[in-house]
Write a protein that holds these residues in place. Structure first.
Motif, PDB file in Angstrom:
ATOM      1  N   GLY A  94      31.982  55.622  29.176  1.00  0.00           N
ATOM      2  CA  GLY A  94      31.117  56.784  29.387  1.00  0.00           C
ATOM      3  C   GLY A  94      30.011  56.580  30.406  1.00  0.00           C
ATOM      4  O   GLY A  94      29.035  57.308  30.410  1.00  0.00           O
ATOM      5  N   ARG A  95      30.132  55.559  31.254  1.00  0.00           N
ATOM      6  CA  ARG A  95      29.117  55.365  32.297  1.00  0.00           C
ATOM      7  C   ARG A  95      29.732  55.685  33.647  1.00  0.00           C
ATOM      8  O   ARG A  95      30.945  55.725  33.797  1.00  0.00           O
ATOM      9  N   SER A  96      28.860  55.879  34.627  1.00  0.00           N
ATOM     10  CA  SER A  96      29.379  56.081  35.978  1.00  0.00           C
ATOM     11  C   SER A  96      29.694  54.712  36.567  1.00  0.00           C
ATOM     12  O   SER A  96      28.831  53.839  36.624  1.00  0.00           O
ATOM     13  N   VAL A  97      30.943  54.532  36.935  1.00  0.00           N
ATOM     14  CA  VAL A  97      31.416  53.238  37.405  1.00  0.00           C
ATOM     15  C   VAL A  97      32.130  53.429  38.734  1.00  0.00           C
ATOM     16  O   VAL A  97      32.864  54.402  38.911  1.00  0.00           O
ATOM     17  N   THR A  98      31.891  52.507  39.669  1.00  0.00           N
ATOM     18  CA  THR A  98      32.685  52.511  40.891  1.00  0.00           C
ATOM     19  C   THR A  98      33.462  51.208  40.937  1.00  0.00           C
ATOM     20  O   THR A  98      33.009  50.186  40.409  1.00  0.00           O
ATOM     21  N   PHE A  99      34.652  51.257  41.503  1.00  0.00           N
ATOM     22  CA  PHE A  99      35.505  50.072  41.517  1.00  0.00           C
ATOM     23  C   PHE A  99      35.529  49.469  42.910  1.00  0.00           C
ATOM     24  O   PHE A  99      35.782  50.159  43.896  1.00  0.00           O
ATOM     25  N   HIS A 100      35.248  48.178  42.968  1.00  0.00           N
ATOM     26  CA  HIS A 100      35.309  47.451  44.240  1.00  0.00           C
ATOM     27  C   HIS A 100      36.663  46.760  44.327  1.00  0.00           C
ATOM     28  O   HIS A 100      36.956  45.859  43.550  1.00  0.00           O
ATOM     29  N   ASP A 101      37.505  47.201  45.278  1.00  0.00           N
ATOM     30  CA  ASP A 101      38.844  46.627  45.399  1.00  0.00           C
ATOM     31  C   ASP A 101      38.773  45.230  45.984  1.00  0.00           C
ATOM     32  O   ASP A 101      38.214  45.040  47.070  1.00  0.00           O
ATOM     33  N   PRO A 102      39.362  44.236  45.309  1.00  0.00           N
ATOM     34  CA  PRO A 102      39.455  42.918  45.939  1.00  0.00           C
ATOM     35  C   PRO A 102      40.453  42.990  47.101  1.00  0.00           C
ATOM     36  O   PRO A 102      41.514  43.610  46.967  1.00  0.00           O
ATOM     37  N   CYS A 103      40.124  42.360  48.235  1.00  0.00           N
ATOM     38  CA  CYS A 103      41.015  42.420  49.404  1.00  0.00           C
ATOM     39  C   CYS A 103      42.391  41.871  49.073  1.00  0.00           C
ATOM     40  O   CYS A 103      43.403  42.403  49.501  1.00  0.00           O
ATOM     41  N   TYR A 104      42.405  40.774  48.306  1.00  0.00           N
ATOM     42  CA  TYR A 104      43.674  40.096  48.049  1.00  0.00           C
ATOM     43  C   TYR A 104      44.516  40.836  47.019  1.00  0.00           C
ATOM     44  O   TYR A 104      45.671  40.512  46.828  1.00  0.00           O
ATOM     45  N   LEU A 105      43.937  41.809  46.332  1.00  0.00           N
ATOM     46  CA  LEU A 105      44.725  42.647  45.430  1.00  0.00           C
ATOM     47  C   LEU A 105      45.145  43.927  46.148  1.00  0.00           C
ATOM     48  O   LEU A 105      46.300  44.326  46.083  1.00  0.00           O
ATOM     49  N   GLY A 106      44.200  44.541  46.845  1.00  0.00           N
ATOM     50  CA  GLY A 106      44.470  45.801  47.524  1.00  0.00           C
ATOM     51  C   GLY A 106      45.256  45.623  48.799  1.00  0.00           C
ATOM     52  O   GLY A 106      46.451  45.868  48.846  1.00  0.00           O
ATOM     53  N   ARG A 107      44.577  45.182  49.839  1.00  0.00           N
ATOM     54  CA  ARG A 107      45.248  45.100  51.133  1.00  0.00           C
ATOM     55  C   ARG A 107      46.377  44.080  51.138  1.00  0.00           C
ATOM     56  O   ARG A 107      47.415  44.304  51.747  1.00  0.00           O
ATOM     57  N   TYR A 108      46.200  42.949  50.470  1.00  0.00           N
ATOM     58  CA  TYR A 108      47.234  41.917  50.517  1.00  0.00           C
ATOM     59  C   TYR A 108      48.426  42.272  49.641  1.00  0.00           C
ATOM     60  O   TYR A 108      49.539  41.846  49.906  1.00  0.00           O
ATOM     61  N   ASN A 109      48.206  43.003  48.548  1.00  0.00           N
ATOM     62  CA  ASN A 109      49.306  43.269  47.619  1.00  0.00           C
ATOM     63  C   ASN A 109      49.502  44.745  47.299  1.00  0.00           C
ATOM     64  O   ASN A 109      50.394  45.081  46.524  1.00  0.00           O
ATOM     65  N   GLY A 110      48.666  45.609  47.854  1.00  0.00           N
ATOM     66  CA  GLY A 110      48.870  47.040  47.679  1.00  0.00           C
ATOM     67  C   GLY A 110      48.588  47.545  46.279  1.00  0.00           C
ATOM     68  O   GLY A 110      48.971  48.660  45.948  1.00  0.00           O
ATOM     69  N   GLU A 111      47.936  46.741  45.430  1.00  0.00           N
ATOM     70  CA  GLU A 111      47.695  47.187  44.053  1.00  0.00           C
ATOM     71  C   GLU A 111      46.320  47.836  43.963  1.00  0.00           C
ATOM     72  O   GLU A 111      45.313  47.160  43.768  1.00  0.00           O
ATOM     73  N   ILE A 112      46.286  49.145  44.115  1.00  0.00           N
ATOM     74  CA  ILE A 112      45.004  49.834  44.010  1.00  0.00           C
ATOM     75  C   ILE A 112      45.034  50.851  42.875  1.00  0.00           C
ATOM     76  O   ILE A 112      43.996  51.370  42.478  1.00  0.00           O
ATOM     77  N   GLU A 113      46.206  51.119  42.331  1.00  0.00           N
ATOM     78  CA  GLU A 113      46.314  52.159  41.299  1.00  0.00           C
ATOM     79  C   GLU A 113      45.981  51.625  39.905  1.00  0.00           C
ATOM     80  O   GLU A 113      45.231  52.250  39.160  1.00  0.00           O
TER      81      GLU A 113
END
Lengths: 260, 645
Positions: free
Chosen positions: B531-550
């Motif tokens: 119930g709080r306002s949260v923003t997610f910081h994508d790790p480069c090695y998860l997002g750009r390196y592996n495409g896992e952002i969902e």
């Protein structure tokens, strides 16, 4: 500084026990390389199994290294003196402290006696003498003394210098030169080191300090309590059982107010 | 008469352009040999252009439109003009229709050229290079405008005095010559070299006709090669421009200096002395025999002046006075933001790692604490030089099951080197409690788990990496398990994408994907939505390196947070500054990279930033307060699935 020899031993990592370059020997090699001598002789004396660990020194930019091959447990002092006599270097550099095996802190002194040379321990800097009226071939040294003090010295003639850990740090060892460098094995004869084989070997560990918390009192009392070393207090347990040891630790924590 | 003059001019200029491009090719052909499928690459070229390049260019729609108009109009006009040259020989009757057609494509090009002019003269984005590029709108307008008048006139039957028409043709010819001269050293170089680069790309698997993503570093052969003579024995990595493979040099030469990498680079944003565009341009000019960066007209490496760097194709690239300063090389966090943004598909990170390999493996010139760390890593198999058994100190009361050689379990938990750190231990404890709560059959490797070698590899120490990789692969292959779970995206990337080259092939899952699976299958129940306002910081090695952002986002939604997105998130996220050994090389800039990222977090107004990587947690928590709270995603899930006792 025209002709320099460096004595290099095999170190041992304090945690993993894996063979590596010895820390102060690597600093000695760093200092030797920085001096840009006309001739640089790097020597290791030890069993043939030392070869791979020696490559870490070659990785610092050394092109070749002489390995006096001894049998396991042999005393390296005599072969080293014999080998150094052939080259007659004006300066012999080595670390102040070995990390394992035969290269004890006595070795530089024994070598110096064998070569009839002086010993300057705990050197942190070496350079050619820059005083106008100095003797040719003299060297300016800076020696480390306890509590961070330094002493400037001038040395003439042949001498053996041991390197203090606060000397300039050794450069990193690179894989490519380490792979290409040449280790020249030289067979050498030596007598067995009976003294060392009699000694008991165990890993070094720092002396544990008794932790105590002082509460109350004036600032002066607390300062004294924090700075004065006290001994003879506390409880000495020799080979206690696990339960007895745990109980003692628990009691101590309660006594110091760290546990309710 | 007009048509003859026009086609003669066009054919002559095109012939000169082809000759220039052929002469320029000797620069990049001087590189090392590379195995390239020439026919397959040329066949895949149109598809790669229309799908992969358009995917990148289309992120800025205005640019995509003017590029389509200008490039499409120019190519169509050139084809029509050449066709007219052929048609004249047969004195074809329908030439007025061709003139009309020409007028239409030139009008399209003129519209595009006006948009280019608007962008370069009115909008003036600061990442664009000046110099040769400043003349581009003039040449485009001159070519399309003059020829449009001629083509319209001719399609109406030729009412204009012939002398005027010839003058217009001459101006258009000059403008086209300026454009084609750009094939040599200017804006149009990217057309020729970019096309060839797409065909002969060093990572063909990154395109849609391959796997769509190819981010793992390629192993460097360390043993002296068997077929002596082909490779000069000894040198590892890249010292001089000619040490790059020829298709890599071709890739650098394709750079059009659009500056997208510059706007994406976290090091540039923090004022560290690295501008990816300038880095690539340094490599481009260094291909010449006598090279200097004096002609570069873009933004410099922050804090460093332009014009003092000198080099050459056979001279060392890295050095205080060479083309690239060591600080520039060691500023890179290997976050791949530049690669993600590059419309020319240049692989900046591969270049940085190859240059670092020479520095580390041949010169031992790894800066700062990085060299100390590498020496400890070689001696103890972990970067801190600690006993491997101490990796499990934090779990002394958790009695984690160990997986011995020959044993089997469902899920193998790889904790990574973060386990030595107090902060990361908190999130690892949360993860272990969650796994227990969900009834997952898991085990850990115990003292057989070594560092995965990620940092050593990014710092260029391929020898230490390969030593660790072979031993880790042997350890893992001696055990049976369904999957590996890790909370560290760097481990995930190394195990999943880089260990296969050393004989390891397993299912590797990030803990966010596992936790999402546990919640969706009902193994974990959300009892207290965050119930709080949260923003997610994508790790480069998860997002750009592996495409896992969902998965991380679905997980956050599942535990009931009010999710806000940063301007730069997902595949275009900005790095925390913790990758590629950057915290160890510690090059100083105007600001720290995590401070820049925390600014992005503050802009969302979220009270908490969720991270999914131990490095991100450490970097972002190192930002001085007051700042939004930093929490590992497992800690949030743990709090949200707490059951009443």
């Amino acid at each position: 500084m025209l002709d320099v020899a460096v004595l290099l031993s095999i170190g041992r990592h304090p945690v993993s026990g894996r063979a590596r370059r010895a820390a102060t020997d690597a600093q000695a090699l760093e200092m030797a390389l920085a001096l840009r001598p006309r001739r640089l002789t790097a020597i290791h004396a030890g069993p043939p199994t030392d070869g791979e660990a020696l490559r870490a020194y070659l990785g610092m930019g050394l092109e070749r290294l002489t390995h006096l091959v001894l049998s396991e447990g042999a005393d390296p002092v005599e072969p080293l003196i014999a080998h150094l006599r052939q080259f007659d270097p004006s300066l012999v550099l080595t670390g102040r402290q070995a990390e394992d095996g035969e290269g004890s802190g006595m070795l530089p002194y024994l070598i110096a006696r064998g070569l009839d040379a002086a010993v300057v321990p705990d050197v942190v800097r070496i350079g050619p003498a820059d005083a106008p009226n100095s003797i040719p071939g003299a060297a300016d040294l800076v020696q480390a003394l306890p509590r961070g003090q330094r002493r400037a010295l001038t040395a003439t003639g042949r001498f053996v210098a041991t390197i203090h850990p606060s000397a300039p740090p050794a450069r990193a060892s690179a894989y490519g030169p380490a792979r290409r460098g040449v280790i020249e094995p030289v067979a050498a004869q030596a007598t067995a080191d009976l003294f060392l084989s009699d000694c008991e070997h165990r890993p070094w560990r720092p002396k544990p300090k008794l932790m105590r918390v002082k509460r109350g009192g004036s600032a002066l009392d607390r300062l004294k309590a924090a700075t004065e070393s006290k001994s003879g207090k506390g409880q000495l347990l020799v080979n206690p059982t696990a339960e007895a040891g745990a109980l003692a630790i628990y009691d101590s924590l309660v006594e110091q107010g760290m546990l309710p | 008469m007009i048509a003859t003059a026009l086609t003669t001019v066009v054919l002559a200029v095109l012939a000169i352009g082809a000759a220039l491009a052929a002469w320029q090719s000797r620069r990049w052909l001087a590189g090392r040999p590379a195995a390239v499928g020439v026919v397959a690459g040329l066949r895949a070229l149109p598809g790669r252009y229309l799908v992969d390049v358009h995917h990148v260019v289309g992120r800025t729609p205005f640019n995509a439109r003017f590029h389509a108009l200008v490039a499409g109009g120019f190519l169509a006009a050139v084809v029509l003009l050449v066709a007219m040259g052929v048609a004249i020989a047969g004195s074809w009757a329908g030439s007025r229709i061709v003139w009309l057609l020409l007028a239409v494509v030139l009008a399209a090009m003129l519209a595009g050229a006006l948009m280019v002019r608007h962008r370069r003269r009115v909008l003036r984005p600061r990442e664009l290079s000046q110099g040769r590029f400043a003349r581009l709108p003039l040449s485009l307008l001159g070519f399309s405008g003059c020829l449009l008048v001629v083509a319209l006139d001719q399609s109406l039957g030729g009412v204009m005095p012939e002398a005027l028409a010839l003058i217009l043709v001459a101006i258009a010819g000059l403008a086209m010559a300026d454009l084609v001269w750009g094939v040599w050293k200017g804006p149009l170089k990217h057309a020729v070299h970019g096309a060839l680069h797409l065909a002969f790309h060093p990572r063909p698997a990154r395109f849609h006709d391959g796997r769509g993503r190819d981010t793992g570093l390629k192993p460097l052969p360390l043993a002296p090669s068997e077929d002596a003579g082909t490779v000069e024995p000894g040198t590892l990595g890249v010292e001089r421009p000619v040490d790059f493979a020829w298709n890599r040099l071709l890739g650098f030469d394709a750079c059009v200096q659009c500056g997208r990498c510059e706007t994406a680079c976290p090091a540039y944003a923090a004022g560290l002395p690295l501008n990816p565009k300038k880095l690539v341009q340094d490599l481009v000019v260094a291909m010449d025999a006598e090279a200097s960066d004096a002609a570069y007209a873009g933004n410099p490496h922050p804090g460093r002046s332009v014009g003092k760097a000198h080099g050459g194709a056979a001279l060392p690239l890295i050095g205080p006075d060479a083309m690239i300063h060591p600080d520039t090389l060691w500023s890179c966090t290997t976050c791949r933001a530049c690669v993600q943004e590059c419309p020319m598909m240049i692989e900046h990170v591969d270049a940085v790692v190859d240059l670092r390999r020479f520095q580390t493996l041949e010169l031992g010139a790894t800066p700062g604490k990085a060299a100390v760390m590498l020496e400890e890593l070689r001696a103890t198999d972990n970067p801190g030089g600690r006993a491997l058994s101490r990796r499990w100190d934090w779990a002394a009361d958790l009695s984690l099951p160990r997986l011995p050689a020959g044993g089997s379990c469902d899920t193998l938990l790889w904790v990574g080197d973060g386990a030595f750190d107090l902060r990361v231990q908190r999130s690892l404890r949360a993860l272990v409690v969650l796994l227990r709560r969900a009834g997952v059959d898991f085990a850990v490797l115990g003292d057989d788990e070594l560092d995965c070698g990620d940092v050593a590899r990014r710092l260029g120490d391929e020898a230490t990496f390969q030593s660790l990789a072979t031993r880790n692969v042997a350890t893992l292959n001696a055990r049976r398990f369904t999957r590996i779970v890790t909370a560290d995206p760097h481990v995930l990337h190394t195990l999943r994408n880089e260990y296969p080259a050393f004989g390891g092939s397993w299912t590797v899952v990030h803990h966010t994907a596992l936790l999402l699976e546990l919640i969706t299958t009902g193994a974990l129940t959300v009892t207290k939505p965050v119930g709080r306002s949260v923003t997610f910081h994508d790790p480069c090695y998860l997002g750009r390196y592996n495409g896992e952002i969902e998965a991380p986002r679905a997980l956050l939604d599942a535990i009931g947070v009010e999710r806000r997105e940063m301007l730069r998130s997902g595949l275009r996220s900005s790095c925390c500054g913790g990758g590629g050994g950057a915290p160890l090389t510690d090059v100083s800039g105007e600001r720290r990279i995590p401070d820049v990222r925390m600014e992005h977090v503050r802009e969302t107004g979220a009270s908490l930033v969720a991270v999914a990587c131990p490095n991100c947690a450490l970097m972002l928590e190192g930002v001085v307060g007051p700042r939004p709270e930093v929490a590992e995603i497992a800690e949030l899930v743990l709090a949200a699935t707490e059951t009443a006792r």
